[in-house]
Design a protein around this motif. Structure first.
Motif, PDB file in Angstrom:
ATOM      1  N   SER A 104      11.890   1.516  -0.098  1.00  0.00           N
ATOM      2  CA  SER A 104      12.740   2.515   0.426  1.00  0.00           C
ATOM      3  C   SER A 104      12.982   2.533   2.040  1.00  0.00           C
ATOM      4  O   SER A 104      13.606   3.072   2.601  1.00  0.00           O
ATOM      5  CB  SER A 104      12.347   3.956   0.108  1.00  0.00           C
ATOM      6  OG  SER A 104      10.943   4.249   0.653  1.00  0.00           O
ATOM      7  N   GLU A 105      11.858   1.841   2.731  1.00  0.00           N
ATOM      8  CA  GLU A 105      12.010   1.689   4.018  1.00  0.00           C
ATOM      9  C   GLU A 105      11.608   3.032   4.457  1.00  0.00           C
ATOM     10  O   GLU A 105      12.017   3.178   5.968  1.00  0.00           O
ATOM     11  CB  GLU A 105      13.404   1.102   4.767  1.00  0.00           C
ATOM     12  CG  GLU A 105      13.675  -0.262   4.087  1.00  0.00           C
ATOM     13  CD  GLU A 105      12.824  -1.247   4.401  1.00  0.00           C
ATOM     14  OE1 GLU A 105      12.234  -1.416   5.091  1.00  0.00           O
ATOM     15  OE2 GLU A 105      12.987  -2.297   3.433  1.00  0.00           O
ATOM     16  N   LYS A 106      10.766   3.875   4.073  1.00  0.00           N
ATOM     17  CA  LYS A 106      10.480   5.290   4.967  1.00  0.00           C
ATOM     18  C   LYS A 106       9.426   4.841   5.713  1.00  0.00           C
ATOM     19  O   LYS A 106       8.684   4.006   5.503  1.00  0.00           O
ATOM     20  CB  LYS A 106      10.099   6.253   3.562  1.00  0.00           C
ATOM     21  CG  LYS A 106      11.284   6.960   2.549  1.00  0.00           C
ATOM     22  CD  LYS A 106      10.538   7.572   1.563  1.00  0.00           C
ATOM     23  CE  LYS A 106      11.837   8.083   0.610  1.00  0.00           C
ATOM     24  NZ  LYS A 106      11.271   8.666  -0.244  1.00  0.00           N
ATOM     25  N   ASP A 107       9.282   5.731   6.533  1.00  0.00           N
ATOM     26  CA  ASP A 107       8.112   5.858   7.672  1.00  0.00           C
ATOM     27  C   ASP A 107       6.738   6.388   6.826  1.00  0.00           C
ATOM     28  O   ASP A 107       7.041   6.972   5.791  1.00  0.00           O
ATOM     29  CB  ASP A 107       8.176   6.577   8.970  1.00  0.00           C
ATOM     30  CG  ASP A 107       8.624   8.032   8.858  1.00  0.00           C
ATOM     31  OD1 ASP A 107       8.348   8.538   7.709  1.00  0.00           O
ATOM     32  OD2 ASP A 107       9.313   8.741   9.782  1.00  0.00           O
ATOM     33  N   PHE A 130       4.052   4.992  -4.472  1.00  0.00           N
ATOM     34  CA  PHE A 130       2.600   4.683  -3.767  1.00  0.00           C
ATOM     35  C   PHE A 130       2.895   3.195  -2.912  1.00  0.00           C
ATOM     36  O   PHE A 130       2.126   2.903  -1.917  1.00  0.00           O
ATOM     37  CB  PHE A 130       1.741   4.525  -4.698  1.00  0.00           C
ATOM     38  CG  PHE A 130       0.315   3.941  -4.054  1.00  0.00           C
ATOM     39  CD1 PHE A 130      -0.478   4.839  -3.439  1.00  0.00           C
ATOM     40  CD2 PHE A 130      -0.241   2.612  -4.390  1.00  0.00           C
ATOM     41  CE1 PHE A 130      -1.845   4.427  -2.888  1.00  0.00           C
ATOM     42  CE2 PHE A 130      -1.290   2.175  -3.917  1.00  0.00           C
ATOM     43  CZ  PHE A 130      -2.159   2.964  -3.047  1.00  0.00           C
ATOM     44  N   TRP A 131       3.731   2.300  -3.592  1.00  0.00           N
ATOM     45  CA  TRP A 131       4.173   1.046  -2.911  1.00  0.00           C
ATOM     46  C   TRP A 131       4.741   1.001  -1.557  1.00  0.00           C
ATOM     47  O   TRP A 131       4.608   0.617  -0.699  1.00  0.00           O
ATOM     48  CB  TRP A 131       4.709   0.169  -3.766  1.00  0.00           C
ATOM     49  CG  TRP A 131       3.997  -1.051  -4.229  1.00  0.00           C
ATOM     50  CD1 TRP A 131       4.336  -2.328  -3.822  1.00  0.00           C
ATOM     51  CD2 TRP A 131       2.663  -1.295  -5.038  1.00  0.00           C
ATOM     52  NE1 TRP A 131       3.558  -3.259  -4.268  1.00  0.00           N
ATOM     53  CE2 TRP A 131       2.487  -2.598  -4.924  1.00  0.00           C
ATOM     54  CE3 TRP A 131       1.620  -0.243  -5.433  1.00  0.00           C
ATOM     55  CZ2 TRP A 131       1.300  -3.040  -5.369  1.00  0.00           C
ATOM     56  CZ3 TRP A 131       0.713  -0.709  -5.781  1.00  0.00           C
ATOM     57  CH2 TRP A 131       0.448  -2.026  -5.826  1.00  0.00           C
ATOM     58  N   ASP A 132       5.752   2.337  -1.722  1.00  0.00           N
ATOM     59  CA  ASP A 132       6.457   2.758  -0.447  1.00  0.00           C
ATOM     60  C   ASP A 132       5.561   2.913   0.759  1.00  0.00           C
ATOM     61  O   ASP A 132       5.668   2.542   1.901  1.00  0.00           O
ATOM     62  CB  ASP A 132       7.427   3.957  -0.574  1.00  0.00           C
ATOM     63  CG  ASP A 132       8.464   3.363  -1.310  1.00  0.00           C
ATOM     64  OD1 ASP A 132       9.019   2.378  -1.126  1.00  0.00           O
ATOM     65  OD2 ASP A 132       9.103   4.183  -1.834  1.00  0.00           O
ATOM     66  N   LEU A 133       4.334   3.684   0.359  1.00  0.00           N
ATOM     67  CA  LEU A 133       3.457   4.342   1.524  1.00  0.00           C
ATOM     68  C   LEU A 133       2.562   3.262   1.744  1.00  0.00           C
ATOM     69  O   LEU A 133       2.412   2.770   2.901  1.00  0.00           O
ATOM     70  CB  LEU A 133       2.560   5.400   0.683  1.00  0.00           C
ATOM     71  CG  LEU A 133       1.310   5.810   1.604  1.00  0.00           C
ATOM     72  CD1 LEU A 133       1.777   6.294   2.763  1.00  0.00           C
ATOM     73  CD2 LEU A 133       0.636   6.912   0.796  1.00  0.00           C
ATOM     74  N   MET A 134       2.069   2.330   0.989  1.00  0.00           N
ATOM     75  CA  MET A 134       1.578   0.998   1.354  1.00  0.00           C
ATOM     76  C   MET A 134       2.458  -0.003   2.244  1.00  0.00           C
ATOM     77  O   MET A 134       1.909  -0.117   3.259  1.00  0.00           O
ATOM     78  CB  MET A 134       1.174   0.135   0.136  1.00  0.00           C
ATOM     79  CG  MET A 134       0.098   0.601  -0.632  1.00  0.00           C
ATOM     80  SD  MET A 134      -0.303  -0.514  -2.353  1.00  0.00           S
ATOM     81  CE  MET A 134      -0.428  -2.160  -1.371  1.00  0.00           C
ATOM     82  N   ALA A 135       3.737   0.064   2.044  1.00  0.00           N
ATOM     83  CA  ALA A 135       4.399  -0.730   2.997  1.00  0.00           C
ATOM     84  C   ALA A 135       4.510  -0.065   4.312  1.00  0.00           C
ATOM     85  O   ALA A 135       4.605  -0.871   5.367  1.00  0.00           O
ATOM     86  CB  ALA A 135       6.114  -1.031   2.187  1.00  0.00           C
ATOM     87  N   ALA A 136       4.725   1.187   4.283  1.00  0.00           N
ATOM     88  CA  ALA A 136       4.864   1.937   5.350  1.00  0.00           C
ATOM     89  C   ALA A 136       3.731   1.695   6.523  1.00  0.00           C
ATOM     90  O   ALA A 136       3.805   1.910   7.590  1.00  0.00           O
ATOM     91  CB  ALA A 136       5.313   3.434   5.320  1.00  0.00           C
TER      92      ALA A 136
END
Length: 210
Positions: A104-107, A130-136
């Motif tokens: 998602s590219e979210k911060d 959760f994967w979005d959060l890991m990436a951020a």
């Protein structure tokens, strides 16, 4: 996604979580524990470490943020368990969801809020969010796996060596057990199918003998 066999890593982590939860209650799945609630509360703690208070000076503590993400994963894994669905099937579900995952590219703050909101609204857990959060937070899957397994194994080790009755020795050779764990994880082979057992045996080799 990583050098690890992802399906096997999920099987390992789900197995460790099942064993840890069984220490709380042997029939833990039938108790209806609100794992989603624990997950969103950890999300709030994460935001404190990252910093959201515009009215005061704050600096993001990324290391603590990443540790909170690992804690969230403990509760997220627990929330995925369902009666009649074995660990292999759960691992397949996770792998299938991630095969369709699009970042998602979210911060960090936005990703944390999305995950917390899902937990609150659905009373469940989302691997993709959760994967979005890991990436951020720039936490790789390999790092998640290493930190998750390490923390679980140390908890088991403590329990096996008298943590509950107070006989456990936390400081060895002048350093706390957490420090020894970090040293072991830094040199351990996370690609080993016996990674968790290897970490446990390394702790055992360092622990003061009676």
């Amino acid at each position: 996604m990583s050098d690890i066999n992802n399906r096997q890593a999920f099987i390992t982590m789900l197995g460790l979580q099942d064993r840890m939860n069984a220490k709380v209650h042997p029939d833990w799945m039938a108790q209806g524990f609100a794992w989603y609630r624990a997950a969103w509360i950890e999300c709030a703690e994460l935001m404190d470490h990252y910093g959201y208070k515009w009215w005061k000076k704050q600096e993001a503590d990324i290391e603590q943020v990443q540790l909170e993400i690992v804690d969230i994963w403990h509760f997220g894994l627990s929330a995925m368990f369902r009666p009649g669905v074995d660990i292999n099937a759960l691992a397949d579900e996770i792998v299938d969801e991630l095969s369709r995952y699009e970042p998602s590219e979210k911060d960090v703050l936005a990703a944390t809020e999305s995950l917390a909101g899902y937990c609150l609204n659905e009373k469940s857990f989302s691997v993709s969010l959760f994967w979005d959060l890991m990436a951020a937070a720039q936490l790789s899957f390999d790092q998640l796996y290493k930190q998750y397994v390490g923390k679980n194994v140390l908890n088991f080790f403590r329990q096996d060596h008298g943590y509950k009755d107070g006989s456990y020795i936390k400081i060895w050779q002048g350093e706390e057990d957490n420090v020894h764990l970090v040293q072991i994880l830094n040199s351990a082979d996370i690609l080993s199918p016996q990674f968790a057992d290897d970490v446990y045996q390394s702790l055992l080799a360092r622990y003061p003998s009676a």
